[in-house]
Motif scaffolding. Sequence first.
Motif, PDB file in Angstrom:
ATOM      1  N   CYS A  63      -4.708   0.239  -7.441  1.00 52.43           N
ATOM      2  CA  CYS A  63      -5.131   1.430  -6.722  1.00 52.43           C
ATOM      3  C   CYS A  63      -6.379   1.033  -5.962  1.00 52.43           C
ATOM      4  O   CYS A  63      -7.371   0.626  -6.558  1.00 52.43           O
ATOM      5  N   PHE A 100      -1.201   2.540  -2.323  1.00 42.84           N
ATOM      6  CA  PHE A 100      -0.982   2.468  -3.762  1.00 42.84           C
ATOM      7  C   PHE A 100       0.227   1.576  -3.972  1.00 42.84           C
ATOM      8  O   PHE A 100       1.281   1.809  -3.377  1.00 42.84           O
ATOM      9  N   CYS A 126      -1.110   6.360   1.168  1.00 40.62           N
ATOM     10  CA  CYS A 126      -1.704   7.559   0.595  1.00 40.62           C
ATOM     11  C   CYS A 126      -2.080   8.566   1.684  1.00 40.62           C
ATOM     12  O   CYS A 126      -2.192   8.217   2.851  1.00 40.62           O
ATOM     13  N   ARG A 182       1.283   9.330  -6.777  1.00 42.10           N
ATOM     14  CA  ARG A 182      -0.135   8.941  -6.731  1.00 42.10           C
ATOM     15  C   ARG A 182      -0.693   8.914  -5.311  1.00 42.10           C
ATOM     16  O   ARG A 182      -1.779   8.411  -5.093  1.00 42.10           O
ATOM     17  N   LYS A 183       0.000   9.481  -4.355  1.00 42.63           N
ATOM     18  CA  LYS A 183      -0.357   9.379  -2.939  1.00 42.63           C
ATOM     19  C   LYS A 183      -1.742   9.900  -2.592  1.00 42.63           C
ATOM     20  O   LYS A 183      -2.311   9.504  -1.584  1.00 42.63           O
ATOM     21  N   LYS A 191      -4.485   9.460  -4.344  1.00 42.27           N
ATOM     22  CA  LYS A 191      -5.451   8.861  -5.259  1.00 42.27           C
ATOM     23  C   LYS A 191      -6.203   7.624  -4.768  1.00 42.27           C
ATOM     24  O   LYS A 191      -7.055   7.139  -5.478  1.00 42.27           O
TER      25      LYS A 191
END
Length: 145
Positions: A12, A128, A122, A64-65, A67
Amino acid sequence: MGLCKMSFALICLVGFALLQPTLAQDSPQDYLNAHNAARAAVGVRALTWDPNLAAYAQRYANSRKAKSSGDMSGTAAVNLFVSEKANYNYNSNTCAPNKVCGHYTQVVWRNSARVGCAKVRCNNGGTFIGCNYDPPGNYVGQKPY
């Protein structure tokens, strides 16, 4: 770890700036080449691409886009996983104090045979990237190779 069907390694990017331009190294073969170069360096058999693992990785990455930020290719992400080798002591099977090495040990886990990776852009323009492995690795008390 080790109780789930697959193991997951991810990167990340938070405020990560690359010093070199990112090339589109995000194909399944690009991910495999980066993994298998690290595996060959320690005498572990090559992984094969698994589209089911890639689909699982994609679903997780999609969740998780919101983050992360920064940009990186799939190859660069795997190379970042592999760079943790510097933090790993094979003789004691431990990471250096306050360092991470679990992404590296999963990349070279001897029993893993298949991998699937995914990358998502993201919402804030970052990246990610995650990879799933089957069989999973990183069992406590076992060496990766």
